[in-house]
Design a protein around this motif. Structure first.
Motif, PDB file in Angstrom:
ATOM      1  N   THR A 105     -32.132 -14.067  -7.871  1.00  0.00           N
ATOM      2  CA  THR A 105     -33.315 -13.206  -7.946  1.00  0.00           C
ATOM      3  C   THR A 105     -32.988 -11.862  -7.313  1.00  0.00           C
ATOM      4  OG1 THR A 105     -34.721 -15.154  -7.746  1.00  0.00           O
ATOM      5  CG2 THR A 105     -35.748 -13.016  -7.349  1.00  0.00           C
ATOM      6  N   LEU A 106     -33.334 -10.810  -8.020  1.00  0.00           N
ATOM      7  CA  LEU A 106     -33.140  -9.448  -7.527  1.00  0.00           C
ATOM      8  C   LEU A 106     -34.507  -8.839  -7.289  1.00  0.00           C
ATOM      9  CD1 LEU A 106     -31.154  -7.112  -6.940  1.00  0.00           C
ATOM     10  CD2 LEU A 106     -31.425  -6.434  -9.328  1.00  0.00           C
ATOM     11  N   ASN A 107     -34.771  -8.417  -6.064  1.00  0.00           N
ATOM     12  CA  ASN A 107     -36.049  -7.789  -5.696  1.00  0.00           C
ATOM     13  C   ASN A 107     -35.813  -6.376  -5.192  1.00  0.00           C
ATOM     14  OD1 ASN A 107     -37.916  -9.959  -6.135  1.00  0.00           O
ATOM     15  ND2 ASN A 107     -37.020 -10.960  -4.338  1.00  0.00           N
ATOM     16  N   ASN A 108     -36.803  -5.558  -5.353  1.00  0.00           N
ATOM     17  CA  ASN A 108     -36.776  -4.202  -4.807  1.00  0.00           C
ATOM     18  C   ASN A 108     -37.598  -4.197  -3.530  1.00  0.00           C
ATOM     19  OD1 ASN A 108     -36.778  -1.488  -4.241  1.00  0.00           O
ATOM     20  ND2 ASN A 108     -37.880  -0.866  -6.068  1.00  0.00           N
ATOM     21  N   ALA A 109     -36.953  -4.025  -2.403  1.00  0.00           N
ATOM     22  CA  ALA A 109     -37.639  -3.977  -1.112  1.00  0.00           C
ATOM     23  C   ALA A 109     -37.952  -2.547  -0.699  1.00  0.00           C
ATOM     24  CB  ALA A 109     -36.782  -4.651  -0.043  1.00  0.00           C
ATOM     25  N   ASP A 129     -38.671   3.139  -7.658  1.00  0.00           N
ATOM     26  CA  ASP A 129     -38.199   2.273  -8.738  1.00  0.00           C
ATOM     27  C   ASP A 129     -36.719   1.977  -8.551  1.00  0.00           C
ATOM     28  OD1 ASP A 129     -40.694   2.341  -9.882  1.00  0.00           O
ATOM     29  OD2 ASP A 129     -40.195   3.941 -11.299  1.00  0.00           O
ATOM     30  N   LEU A 130     -36.363   0.719  -8.781  1.00  0.00           N
ATOM     31  CA  LEU A 130     -34.975   0.296  -8.717  1.00  0.00           C
ATOM     32  C   LEU A 130     -34.451   0.214 -10.137  1.00  0.00           C
ATOM     33  CD1 LEU A 130     -32.531  -0.839  -7.143  1.00  0.00           C
ATOM     34  CD2 LEU A 130     -33.543  -3.101  -7.434  1.00  0.00           C
ATOM     35  N   VAL A 131     -33.434   0.984 -10.437  1.00  0.00           N
ATOM     36  CA  VAL A 131     -32.827   0.983 -11.768  1.00  0.00           C
ATOM     37  C   VAL A 131     -31.554   0.153 -11.705  1.00  0.00           C
ATOM     38  CG1 VAL A 131     -31.871   2.407 -13.602  1.00  0.00           C
ATOM     39  CG2 VAL A 131     -33.797   3.250 -12.259  1.00  0.00           C
ATOM     40  N   VAL A 132     -31.519  -0.944 -12.462  1.00  0.00           N
ATOM     41  CA  VAL A 132     -30.343  -1.802 -12.508  1.00  0.00           C
ATOM     42  C   VAL A 132     -29.515  -1.351 -13.711  1.00  0.00           C
ATOM     43  CG1 VAL A 132     -29.491  -4.153 -12.724  1.00  0.00           C
ATOM     44  CG2 VAL A 132     -31.603  -3.707 -11.456  1.00  0.00           C
ATOM     45  N   GLN A 133     -28.300  -0.909 -13.453  1.00  0.00           N
ATOM     46  CA  GLN A 133     -27.456  -0.362 -14.514  1.00  0.00           C
ATOM     47  C   GLN A 133     -26.430  -1.371 -15.025  1.00  0.00           C
ATOM     48  OE1 GLN A 133     -26.001   3.184 -12.633  1.00  0.00           O
ATOM     49  NE2 GLN A 133     -27.808   4.343 -13.250  1.00  0.00           N
ATOM     50  N   GLY A 134     -26.347  -2.523 -14.402  1.00  0.00           N
ATOM     51  CA  GLY A 134     -25.398  -3.528 -14.864  1.00  0.00           C
ATOM     52  C   GLY A 134     -25.216  -4.595 -13.810  1.00  0.00           C
ATOM     53  N   ALA A 135     -24.551  -5.676 -14.209  1.00  0.00           N
ATOM     54  CA  ALA A 135     -24.240  -6.760 -13.288  1.00  0.00           C
ATOM     55  C   ALA A 135     -22.838  -7.280 -13.635  1.00  0.00           C
ATOM     56  CB  ALA A 135     -25.257  -7.880 -13.400  1.00  0.00           C
ATOM     57  N   ALA A 136     -22.045  -7.524 -12.623  1.00  0.00           N
ATOM     58  CA  ALA A 136     -20.670  -8.010 -12.861  1.00  0.00           C
ATOM     59  C   ALA A 136     -20.215  -8.803 -11.650  1.00  0.00           C
ATOM     60  CB  ALA A 136     -19.742  -6.840 -13.113  1.00  0.00           C
ATOM     61  N   PHE A 137     -19.291  -9.734 -11.900  1.00  0.00           N
ATOM     62  CA  PHE A 137     -18.653 -10.482 -10.822  1.00  0.00           C
ATOM     63  C   PHE A 137     -17.261  -9.970 -10.650  1.00  0.00           C
ATOM     64  CE2 PHE A 137     -22.007 -13.523 -11.819  1.00  0.00           C
ATOM     65  CZ  PHE A 137     -22.426 -13.862 -10.554  1.00  0.00           C
ATOM     66  N   VAL A 166     -38.916   8.537  -0.716  1.00  0.00           N
ATOM     67  CA  VAL A 166     -38.944   7.142  -1.149  1.00  0.00           C
ATOM     68  C   VAL A 166     -37.516   6.687  -1.418  1.00  0.00           C
ATOM     69  CG1 VAL A 166     -41.282   7.195  -2.100  1.00  0.00           C
ATOM     70  CG2 VAL A 166     -39.360   7.784  -3.555  1.00  0.00           C
ATOM     71  N   SER A 167     -37.300   5.375  -1.382  1.00  0.00           N
ATOM     72  CA  SER A 167     -35.967   4.852  -1.656  1.00  0.00           C
ATOM     73  C   SER A 167     -36.088   3.502  -2.347  1.00  0.00           C
ATOM     74  CB  SER A 167     -35.151   4.699  -0.372  1.00  0.00           C
ATOM     75  OG  SER A 167     -35.760   3.753   0.472  1.00  0.00           O
ATOM     76  N   ALA A 168     -35.058   3.146  -3.069  1.00  0.00           N
ATOM     77  CA  ALA A 168     -34.963   1.837  -3.700  1.00  0.00           C
ATOM     78  C   ALA A 168     -33.975   1.002  -2.898  1.00  0.00           C
ATOM     79  CB  ALA A 168     -34.487   1.979  -5.141  1.00  0.00           C
ATOM     80  N   VAL A 169     -34.324  -0.266  -2.643  1.00  0.00           N
ATOM     81  CA  VAL A 169     -33.464  -1.158  -1.865  1.00  0.00           C
ATOM     82  C   VAL A 169     -33.346  -2.482  -2.615  1.00  0.00           C
ATOM     83  CG1 VAL A 169     -33.123  -2.330   0.334  1.00  0.00           C
ATOM     84  CG2 VAL A 169     -34.223  -0.085   0.288  1.00  0.00           C
ATOM     85  N   ALA A 170     -32.153  -2.790  -3.093  1.00  0.00           N
ATOM     86  CA  ALA A 170     -31.920  -4.038  -3.833  1.00  0.00           C
ATOM     87  C   ALA A 170     -31.701  -5.185  -2.859  1.00  0.00           C
ATOM     88  CB  ALA A 170     -30.717  -3.883  -4.754  1.00  0.00           C
ATOM     89  N   LYS A 171     -32.447  -6.277  -3.054  1.00  0.00           N
ATOM     90  CA  LYS A 171     -32.297  -7.499  -2.253  1.00  0.00           C
ATOM     91  C   LYS A 171     -31.982  -8.638  -3.209  1.00  0.00           C
ATOM     92  CE  LYS A 171     -33.437  -5.999   1.867  1.00  0.00           C
ATOM     93  NZ  LYS A 171     -32.715  -6.186   3.068  1.00  0.00           N
ATOM     94  N   LEU A 172     -30.875  -9.326  -2.970  1.00  0.00           N
ATOM     95  CA  LEU A 172     -30.401 -10.412  -3.818  1.00  0.00           C
ATOM     96  C   LEU A 172     -30.606 -11.742  -3.095  1.00  0.00           C
ATOM     97  CD1 LEU A 172     -28.869 -10.808  -6.517  1.00  0.00           C
ATOM     98  CD2 LEU A 172     -26.764 -10.785  -5.195  1.00  0.00           C
ATOM     99  N   ALA A 173     -31.138 -12.734  -3.810  1.00  0.00           N
ATOM    100  CA  ALA A 173     -31.318 -14.064  -3.215  1.00  0.00           C
ATOM    101  C   ALA A 173     -30.891 -15.118  -4.240  1.00  0.00           C
ATOM    102  CB  ALA A 173     -32.770 -14.270  -2.817  1.00  0.00           C
TER     103      ALA A 173
END
Length: 182
Positions: A166-170, A174-182, A139-146
């Protein structure tokens, strides 16, 4: 002493030293490979790894037991990728002894159920070869950003503008989000 008496004595001594398979009334002297299931559920016939992250190694333990009355030698444990055996062989088990055999699964393809066989070779005369069915799924987690890219449009100096992202897991894990930064 007659020759027939000597032959009978030699045959009796040979059976007593080497063991025989003469029926239930004799004392058999042979190693016996047993693969107990979890929590005493009888003989194990399969090992399922369930879902495992792609390119991550999962290791499970199975028990091997010598249920005979001579030393058991497990000489080989063979399987094919993506399954593996992580225990160094050969193994030698004393009478009544139990040992853990480490079996691994390292999937390389997501969303595919993989099956295989683990074959054990031993000196058990009744069962020189034993097989277990193996299974697992990568299995794998795939982050999709829209939206992607994020477009703020025209913004005047000193003003702020918000854009909803919006962040979706395709993927199938399980998709583990560890942080967000610009």
């Amino acid at each position: 002493m007659k020759i027939s008496s000597l032959l009978l004595a030699a045959a009796t001594a040979g059976l007593a030293l080497g063991g025989c398979k003469c029926g239930t009334k004799t004392n058999e002297r042979f190693p016996k490979l047993e693969i107990p299931g979890p929590a005493g559920s009888g003989e194990r016939t399969s090992l399922d790894f369930g879902q495992v992250q792609v390119n991550v190694k999962s290791v499970r333990k199975i028990q091997l037991r010598n249920g005979g009355n001579l030393e058991l030698a497990v000489d080989q444990a063979a399987t094919a990728a993506p399954f593996g055996v992580d225990t160094t062989l050969p193994l030698s088990l004393a009478v009544g002894a139990t040992v853990e055999l480490l079996v691994s699964f390292t999937p390389t393809e997501p969303d595919q159920r993989i099956t295989g066989k683990l074959t054990l070779a031993s000196n058990d005369p009744d069962r020189p070869s034993a097989e277990l069915s193996l299974a697992g799924q990568g299995v794998s987690a795939v982050a999709k950003l829209a939206p992607n890219p994020i477009d703020f449009g025209d913004v005047y100096v000193g003003e702020t503008k918000k854009v909803v992202v919006t962040l979706n897991n395709a993927g199938s894990d399980d998709l583990v989000v560890q942080g967000a930064a610009f």
